[in-house]
Design an enzyme around this catalytic site. Structure first.
Site, mmCIF file in Angstrom:
data_model
loop_
_atom_site.group_PDB
_atom_site.id
_atom_site.type_symbol
_atom_site.label_atom_id
_atom_site.label_comp_id
_atom_site.label_asym_id
_atom_site.label_seq_id
_atom_site.Cartn_x
_atom_site.Cartn_y
_atom_site.Cartn_z
ATOM 1 N NE ARG A 70 -3.874 -2.171 2.093
ATOM 2 C CZ ARG A 70 -3.569 -3.294 2.720
ATOM 3 N NH1 ARG A 70 -2.482 -3.366 3.457
ATOM 4 N NH2 ARG A 70 -4.353 -4.335 2.602
ATOM 5 C CE LYS A 94 -1.606 13.312 -15.162
ATOM 6 N NZ LYS A 94 -2.091 13.573 -16.539
ATOM 7 C CD GLU A 128 6.010 15.792 -23.871
ATOM 8 O OE1 GLU A 128 5.259 16.771 -23.647
ATOM 9 O OE2 GLU A 128 5.576 14.650 -24.145
ATOM 10 C CE LYS A 185 4.425 16.820 -15.352
ATOM 11 N NZ LYS A 185 4.521 15.561 -16.078
ATOM 12 C CD GLU A 199 -4.806 16.062 -16.739
ATOM 13 O OE1 GLU A 199 -3.700 15.573 -16.449
ATOM 14 O OE2 GLU A 199 -5.340 15.958 -17.834
ATOM 15 N NE ARG A 211 -0.180 16.518 -13.937
ATOM 16 C CZ ARG A 211 0.428 15.730 -13.072
ATOM 17 N NH1 ARG A 211 0.062 15.736 -11.808
ATOM 18 N NH2 ARG A 211 1.402 14.929 -13.457
ATOM 19 C CG ASN A 219 -2.363 16.250 -21.672
ATOM 20 O OD1 ASN A 219 -1.288 15.666 -21.571
ATOM 21 N ND2 ASN A 219 -3.345 16.085 -20.823
ATOM 22 C CG HIS A 229 0.158 15.273 -25.215
ATOM 23 N ND1 HIS A 229 0.907 16.413 -25.400
ATOM 24 C CD2 HIS A 229 0.956 14.403 -24.531
ATOM 25 C CE1 HIS A 229 2.103 16.233 -24.839
ATOM 26 N NE2 HIS A 229 2.157 15.030 -24.319
ATOM 27 C CG HIS A 235 -3.950 9.280 -27.545
ATOM 28 N ND1 HIS A 235 -5.112 9.230 -26.813
ATOM 29 C CD2 HIS A 235 -3.463 8.021 -27.569
ATOM 30 C CE1 HIS A 235 -5.321 7.987 -26.422
ATOM 31 N NE2 HIS A 235 -4.336 7.236 -26.866
ATOM 32 C CG HIS A 285 4.770 10.637 -26.000
ATOM 33 N ND1 HIS A 285 3.406 10.577 -26.131
ATOM 34 C CD2 HIS A 285 5.028 11.689 -25.178
ATOM 35 C CE1 HIS A 285 2.859 11.549 -25.403
ATOM 36 N NE2 HIS A 285 3.822 12.237 -24.813
#
Ligand code: NAD
Ligand code: ZN
Length: 387
Positions: A145, A167, A209, A251, A261, A265, A269, A272, A276, A289
């Protein structure tokens, strides 16, 4: 939000890489009692105290892969154990690649941790690019945990983006990063020397990025990049250290304002959603990417221009800087309007049937996350970039 002082117009002086007493640049990520430092500099893996002060307990598990381990694992083990004989370090060397960022690989990590009888007071260390960082973070969040976790990112992508902000996660057969957790590390240690072994395409992918931060919120940084892109491409250590620091500051600032987010946040993207669609439509593994994001940013910028939200100089400057970084400025020729539409329709950013996009608006360095735009502009952009 605390971030260390920036000197915008010039490259920050970094000591040469053989200096072991180099003072790292520190960017603090301000998240209350989960705040942590990002150390940036050359030769930081030769400074054992930086890592050791963030290790809890006496047991460490390093996660890395078959590409990174031969060059960097011994160095990291020495940094963890130097003058510190009570610490025992074990490692798991995973196969390299996005396709292994899944539950099967994660189970191998848990097998090792459980067989080694690691307890709650152990520390997991991620040594590698974003794939290792995301998996290790999620493993650390879930094992017993939650155990202590340190990031040692070794790609530009991981140093400027994925290792910062907490993330973590793995892919599912039906989509990328669908299973994961927000879980913050104890520290991020960025030794810029690790970039010397990075393949050129991976370097450029990470720079996409970096360019993104300039476009969405930091015009001054964008201008610095326009002057310094050749130095970045030539891996000038001072230029890289400055770009990484400034990216981490951007960031860190966004994450500390909107960790989970709820809005701000999402602006990280930019490009993206289009990107994507390229990654999915074109098959993961064909384009990196950052390459997909680069073409995606061009499309977002094109659409912003069609909406009349930015002037054409921003369009031109975006194309120029991406080309200087040897990044693509159009999607693959096989992409069709339908492919874009079908992937974008199931994208996480659709709310109430409305596709929300990050678009530029106003002078350089400003953007919005919105579903409130003329649909015609989206259609025109898609047709302009697809056969
Ligand atoms: N968590 C986040 O916020 C976030 C943000 C952006 C991307 N990501 C994730 O990051 C991943 C992409 O990260 P990436 O671009 O670092 O890819 P990656 O981890 O696959 O690394 C790219 C390649 O470089 C190799 N490599 C790593 N360090 C090296 C070094 N120093 N020298 C030589 N080779 C080296 C790797 O083994 C790999 O082959 C994706 O899974 C993406 O979803 C996460
Ligand atoms: Zn990205």
């Amino acid at each position: 939000m605390k971030v260390s002082a920036t000197s915008a117009a010039q490259v920050v002086a970094q000591p040469p890489s053989n200096t072991t007493s180099a003072v790292p640049t520190i960017v603090d990520v301000d998240l209350g009692d989960r705040s942590y430092p990002i150390y940036i500099g050359s030769g930081l893996l030769d400074q054992p105290h930086l890592l050791q002060k963030h290790v809890h307990g006496k047991r460490v598990l390093v996660l890395t892969n078959t590409t990174v381990a031969p060059t960097y694992l011994d160095k990291v083990v020495s940094a963890l154990t130097h003058g510190n004989p009570n610490v025992s370090v074990e490692s798991v060397i995973l196969p390299d690649g996005e396709k292994y960022k899944n539950m099967d690989t994660l189970m191998k990590v848990f097998d090792k941790a459980i067989e080694s009888r690691l307890d709650r007071r152990c520390t997991f260390v991620a040594l590698g690019g974003g794939v290792i960082g995301d998996m290790c973070g999620f493993a650390a969040a879930a094992f017993l945990r939650g155990v202590n976790f340190i990031q040692i990112p070794t790609t530009v992508m991981a140093q400027v983006d994925s290792s910062v902000g907490g993330k973590t996660g793995i892919n599912h057969r039906l989509g990328k990063n669908l299973i994961g957790a927000f879980y913050q590390p104890e520290c991020v240690l960025i030794d810029t020397d690790t970039l010397n072994t990075l393949p050129e395409r991976e370097l450029a992918s990470g720079l996409a990025e970096v360019i993104k931060y300039g476009l969405i919120r930091d015009a001054e940084f964008f201008e610095w990049q326009e002057k310094n892109m050749p130095a970045l491409m030539a891996r000038d250590p001072n230029a890289l250290a400055y770009a990484i620091k400034r990216s981490c500051e951007n960031k860190a600032e966004v994450v500390s304002l909107d960790e989970k987010e709820s809005g701000l946040r999402a602006t990280l993207n930019l490009g993206h959603t289009f990107g994507h669609a390229i990654e999915t439509g074109f098959g993961y593994g064909q384009w990196l990417h950052g390459e997909a994001v680069a073409a995606g940013m061009v499309m977002a910028v094109d659409m912003s221009y069609r909406l009349g939200w930015i002037d054409d100089s921003i369009v031109k400057r975006t194309l120029d800087i991406l080309q200087a970084a040897k990044l693509p400025i159009t999607p693959p020729e096989t992409m069709t309007v339908e492919m874009f539409k079908s992937v974008m329709a199931v994208d996480k950013k659709v709310a109430d049937g409305l596709l929300r996009l990050i678009l530029l608006k106003g002078p350089l360095g400003n953007c919005v996350f919105t579903g409130d735009y003329d649909r015609k502009a989206l259609d025109e952009t898609l047709h302009a970039f697809c056969k």
